[in-house]
Write a protein that holds these residues in place. Structure first.
Motif, PDB file in Angstrom:
ATOM      1  N   LEU A 140      -2.850  -1.835  14.009  1.00 16.44           N
ATOM      2  CA  LEU A 140      -3.199  -2.872  15.058  1.00 16.44           C
ATOM      3  C   LEU A 140      -4.302  -2.612  15.761  1.00 16.44           C
ATOM      4  N   GLY A 141      -5.278  -2.058  15.042  1.00 20.39           N
ATOM      5  CA  GLY A 141      -6.788  -2.214  15.119  1.00 20.39           C
ATOM      6  C   GLY A 141      -7.215  -4.076  14.341  1.00 20.39           C
ATOM      7  N   MET A 142      -6.622  -3.490  12.948  1.00 18.04           N
ATOM      8  CA  MET A 142      -7.126  -4.304  11.979  1.00 18.04           C
ATOM      9  C   MET A 142      -6.809  -5.712  12.294  1.00 18.04           C
ATOM     10  N   THR A 143      -5.541  -6.190  12.734  1.00 21.25           N
ATOM     11  CA  THR A 143      -4.791  -7.144  12.612  1.00 21.25           C
ATOM     12  C   THR A 143      -4.825  -7.904  14.219  1.00 21.25           C
ATOM     13  N   THR A 144      -5.209  -7.131  15.127  1.00 24.23           N
ATOM     14  CA  THR A 144      -5.707  -7.628  16.153  1.00 24.23           C
ATOM     15  C   THR A 144      -7.276  -7.623  16.090  1.00 24.23           C
ATOM     16  N   GLY A 145      -8.108  -7.653  15.579  1.00 25.99           N
ATOM     17  CA  GLY A 145      -9.644  -7.661  15.973  1.00 25.99           C
ATOM     18  C   GLY A 145      -9.749  -6.923  16.970  1.00 25.99           C
ATOM     19  N   ALA A 146      -9.659  -5.611  17.477  1.00 23.37           N
ATOM     20  CA  ALA A 146      -9.760  -4.690  18.241  1.00 23.37           C
ATOM     21  C   ALA A 146     -10.959  -4.043  17.844  1.00 23.37           C
ATOM     22  N   ILE A 158       0.817  -1.137   0.180  1.00 21.89           N
ATOM     23  CA  ILE A 158       0.019  -0.010   0.372  1.00 21.89           C
ATOM     24  C   ILE A 158       0.495   1.199  -0.014  1.00 21.89           C
ATOM     25  N   VAL A 159       0.492   2.221  -0.793  1.00 23.85           N
ATOM     26  CA  VAL A 159       1.468   3.171  -0.728  1.00 23.85           C
ATOM     27  C   VAL A 159       0.110   4.298  -0.896  1.00 23.85           C
ATOM     28  N   VAL A 160      -0.062   4.424   1.058  1.00 26.79           N
ATOM     29  CA  VAL A 160      -1.188   5.903   0.722  1.00 26.79           C
ATOM     30  C   VAL A 160      -1.065   7.098   0.539  1.00 26.79           C
ATOM     31  N   LEU A 161      -1.436   7.837  -0.054  1.00 27.03           N
ATOM     32  CA  LEU A 161      -0.970   9.567  -0.435  1.00 27.03           C
ATOM     33  C   LEU A 161      -1.942  10.467   0.083  1.00 27.03           C
ATOM     34  N   PRO A 162      -1.308  11.394   0.891  1.00 30.08           N
ATOM     35  CA  PRO A 162      -1.568  12.301   1.072  1.00 30.08           C
ATOM     36  C   PRO A 162      -2.532  13.216   0.799  1.00 30.08           C
ATOM     37  N   LEU A 163      -3.493  13.713   1.760  1.00 28.15           N
ATOM     38  CA  LEU A 163      -4.842  14.943   0.979  1.00 28.15           C
ATOM     39  C   LEU A 163      -3.987  15.604   1.499  1.00 28.15           C
ATOM     40  N   PRO A 164      -4.152  17.039   0.705  1.00 31.20           N
ATOM     41  CA  PRO A 164      -4.108  18.661   0.117  1.00 31.20           C
ATOM     42  C   PRO A 164      -4.368  18.649   1.495  1.00 31.20           C
ATOM     43  N   MET A 165      -3.626  19.555   2.060  1.00 26.18           N
ATOM     44  CA  MET A 165      -3.565  20.190   3.155  1.00 26.18           C
ATOM     45  C   MET A 165      -4.288  21.327   3.569  1.00 26.18           C
ATOM     46  N   ARG A 166      -4.539  22.509   2.978  1.00 24.96           N
ATOM     47  CA  ARG A 166      -5.249  23.243   2.256  1.00 24.96           C
ATOM     48  C   ARG A 166      -5.701  23.599   1.171  1.00 24.96           C
ATOM     49  N   LEU A 167      -6.733  24.061   0.641  1.00 24.57           N
ATOM     50  CA  LEU A 167      -7.286  24.670  -0.639  1.00 24.57           C
ATOM     51  C   LEU A 167      -6.337  24.944  -1.608  1.00 24.57           C
ATOM     52  N   GLY A 206      -1.212   7.353  13.158  1.00 23.40           N
ATOM     53  CA  GLY A 206      -2.259   6.978  12.440  1.00 23.40           C
ATOM     54  C   GLY A 206      -2.685   5.624  11.669  1.00 23.40           C
ATOM     55  N   LEU A 207      -1.795   5.300  10.602  1.00 23.43           N
ATOM     56  CA  LEU A 207      -1.651   4.391   9.700  1.00 23.43           C
ATOM     57  C   LEU A 207      -1.558   2.379  10.577  1.00 23.43           C
ATOM     58  N   VAL A 208       0.277   2.778  10.869  1.00 24.72           N
ATOM     59  CA  VAL A 208       0.324   1.754  11.552  1.00 24.72           C
ATOM     60  C   VAL A 208       0.368   1.464  13.083  1.00 24.72           C
ATOM     61  N   ALA A 219       8.512   6.892  11.282  1.00 23.59           N
ATOM     62  CA  ALA A 219       8.411   5.862  10.450  1.00 23.59           C
ATOM     63  C   ALA A 219       9.231   5.240   9.965  1.00 23.59           C
ATOM     64  N   GLU A 220      10.717   5.308   9.943  1.00 25.99           N
ATOM     65  CA  GLU A 220      11.565   4.551   9.763  1.00 25.99           C
ATOM     66  C   GLU A 220      12.184   3.628  10.777  1.00 25.99           C
ATOM     67  N   VAL A 221      11.203   2.971  12.301  1.00 26.58           N
ATOM     68  CA  VAL A 221      11.246   2.486  12.420  1.00 26.58           C
ATOM     69  C   VAL A 221       9.760   1.780  12.828  1.00 26.58           C
ATOM     70  N   ALA A 222       9.008   2.209  11.832  1.00 27.46           N
ATOM     71  CA  ALA A 222       6.807   1.211  11.467  1.00 27.46           C
ATOM     72  C   ALA A 222       6.112   2.541  11.856  1.00 27.46           C
ATOM     73  N   ILE A 223       6.861   3.259  13.756  1.00 26.69           N
ATOM     74  CA  ILE A 223       6.219   3.886  14.640  1.00 26.69           C
ATOM     75  C   ILE A 223       6.503   4.227  16.243  1.00 26.69           C
TER      76      ILE A 223
END
Length: 555
Positions: free
Chosen positions: A219-225, A81-90, A212-214, A319-323
């Motif tokens: 964490l919730g997705m892989t543990t079912g919490a 996955i490559v999650v792309l950033p959204l625009p911070m400001r219009l 937010g991602l990792v 990011a370089e240590v996952a989180i």
């Protein structure tokens, strides 16, 4: 199990946990088992479009059920996955379009999945990967519920490719294989006594950022919490809802950068009815420098709503240590180290001093490395490993390090030294715990002193009329190669003469020297990364090129 896919499969069958999407509309609770089934169909649709194990899938869209399903489907297609950033400001739409194209190009994506509302901004050009609308892919997924072909598990396969901000150069893609993310999750769970059966995660953080991602979604997705998920836009539109979600769903763990706790404090003080924050035990403060005053104000505002002071959780990650890098013991709350600021700046040594002494500087203790990681502090000139309280560069090694930057051998070589990851952060150790001082590249050297921009920015943020959290301090080279201090701050106040005098006085009081220049700019124009971090280097470039947008003055 050392792959995210295997952990997701087990969690989907072992528990009845839910991901609940909240925000402006009605809450949408979805069983992880339901999302699992939907993601398999979408994975089949991706495979039908030619996505193969090892490919990259770029995903662009606001936080939604469809977006999270697409991310999980990417894993089940064996892709990255490559999650792309959204625009911070219009106002930054052109920059957003350019940066999106750059990230898609650098990732060598096989497929671009884009939300229909953002699709008009992505003009297809020759050589672009095939693209598909997010809702179209969802529809295709429901039409192929049995078409998924399970790729073989491969812990070495890239799970995530996350790009840095790229403020002064092309962004670098941080490579995170499955085993790296799984190792970091193991470290997190051990450090906070995590229980998938009892913990409830609450997040509004952007899914294109590692925290937010990792740290929360995966964490919730892989543990079912149970996970309660909102978008950054929902939080910023009404910051009080963050605490309301924690209260309504019995949230036990959440996270945010320092500025978000400022907004939460204001909201709690204005709350018309009491909330129940009694179950909250991890309120992680990270991603930007932690301000002890902010933390104490948040505690004071949250205690009437039954939050334990021990819930606050200053931590370090990247990011370089996952989180997760270093975590304090859960339940301890805020613990700080008060040191002599003058000695710290001149000698790079942290000498303990009374809190009320002149020049005292208070720094949060950020805990010890999570399991699987170890740290050391190294002299930036000689490379020698330093002793306790000596300030140098923080370096980390262990099981959850990135394998490097994608297709960027030179940057990867610079990132590591003898197997240790060079963070670029100045820090020291106390009793095996990490204390951060600032970024090496951001330190302002004036008259032999190491002035930390965060100290200047925090002080200026207290001046009436200045937008706290929207101040940048940096050094510029003057005559004879000497560096001088410049302050850039956002304001809506047109009494700039008063503010300039107050800023100059405040900076002199807090760091012992006046700024060479104070520049007031239009709100929303201070350069920040997609995750909201201040971009000091870019601001310096804009200042030197006379490209800052001056704040209006009443005529």
């Amino acid at each position: 199990m050392r792959t995210l896919t295997a952990r997701i499969e087990q969690a989907a069958t072992a528990r009845r946990g839910t991901i609940t999407f909240v925000g402006s509309g009605e809450p949408d609770p979805v069983l992880w088992s339901t999302m699992h089934a939907e993601s398999l169909g979408m994975a089949a649709a991706m495979q039908a479009r030619g996505v193969r194990p090892g490919d990259r899938v770029a995903i662009l869209g606001p936080t939604s059920r469809a977006l999270v399903t697409a991310m999980q489907a990417t894993f089940f297609a064996g892709a990255t996955i490559v999650v792309l950033p959204l625009p911070m400001r219009l106002a930054s739409l052109e920059e957003f379009i350019a940066s999106t194209r750059t990230r898609v190009r650098l990732s060598e994506a096989a497929l671009l999945v884009v939300d229909k509302d953002l699709a008009p901004f992505i003009d297809e050009q020759p050589g672009d990967p095939q693209s598909v609308l997010l809702d179209v892919l969802m529809t295709e997924g429901t039409a192929h519920p049995d078409g998924w072909r399970r790729p073989a598990d491969d812990p070495e396969r890239l799970a995530i490719l996350q790009f840095t901000s790229g403020s002064t150069a092309e962004p670098k893609g941080v490579m995170l294989p499955h085993h790296t993310v799984c190792a970091n999750h193991d470290g997190i769970m051990g450090a906070v006594d995590y229980s998938a059966d009892d913990d409830v995660l609450v997040s509004w953080l952007p899914l294109y950022h590692d925290m937010g991602l990792v740290g929360l979604l995966l964490l919730g997705m892989t543990t079912g919490a149970d996970l309660v998920l909102a978008s950054p836009q929902d939080f910023l539109a009404s910051p009080g809802r963050w605490m309301e979600w924690i209260s309504a769903y019995g949230g036990t763990a959440t996270a945010g950068p320092n500025f978000s706790y400022v907004l939460a404090t204001r909201a709690l003080r204005r709350a018309k009815s009491p909330l129940d924050l009694s179950r909250l035990r991890i309120a992680l403060n990270g991603a930007e420098p932690v301000d002890p005053a902010t933390v104490r104000e948040f505690i004071a505002a949250a205690e009437p709503h039954k939050m334990s002071p021990g819930a606050v959780f200053p931590a370090f990650g990247m990011a370089e240590v996952a989180i997760a890098g270093t975590f304090p013991p859960p339940g301890r709350g805020l613990v700080t180290d008060v040191v002599d600021g003058g000695v710290l700046e001149h000698e790079r040594y942290a000498v303990p001093t009374p809190a009320d002494s002149e020049g005292a500087r208070e720094l949060p203790r950020l805990g010890k490395p999570v399991a699987g990681l170890e740290m050391r502090i190294v002299d930036t000139t000689t490379g020698h490993v330093l002793r306790e309280r000596e300030v140098g560069e923080l370096q980390i090694r262990g099981t959850s390090l990135t394998t490097g930057y994608y297709r960027n051998a030179s940057a990867t070589d610079e990132l590591f030294t003898d197997g240790w990851l060079r963070t670029g952060d100045l820090a020291y150790e106390v009793d095996g715990e990490l204390v951060m001082c600032g970024r090496i590249k951001d330190v302002i050297i004036v008259g032999g002193r190491n002035v930390f921009p965060q100290d200047v920015e925090r002080a200026v943020g207290t001046v009436d009329g200045i937008r706290a959290g929207n101040v940048i301090a940096f050094g510029v080279e003057g005559r004879h190669g000497k560096e001088s201090l410049v302050v850039v701050a956002e304001t809506r106040d047109d009494d700039q003469e008063r503010m300039r005098g107050e800023v100059t006085h405040t900076v002199r009081e807090h760091v012992g020297l006046p700024p060479k220049d104070v520049v007031f700019v239009t709100p929303g124009t201070i350069p920040k990364t997609s995750s909201g971090k201040l971009q000091r280097s870019l601001c310096r470039e804009q200042y030197q090129a006379d490209q800052l947008q001056p704040a209006a003055v009443a005529g």
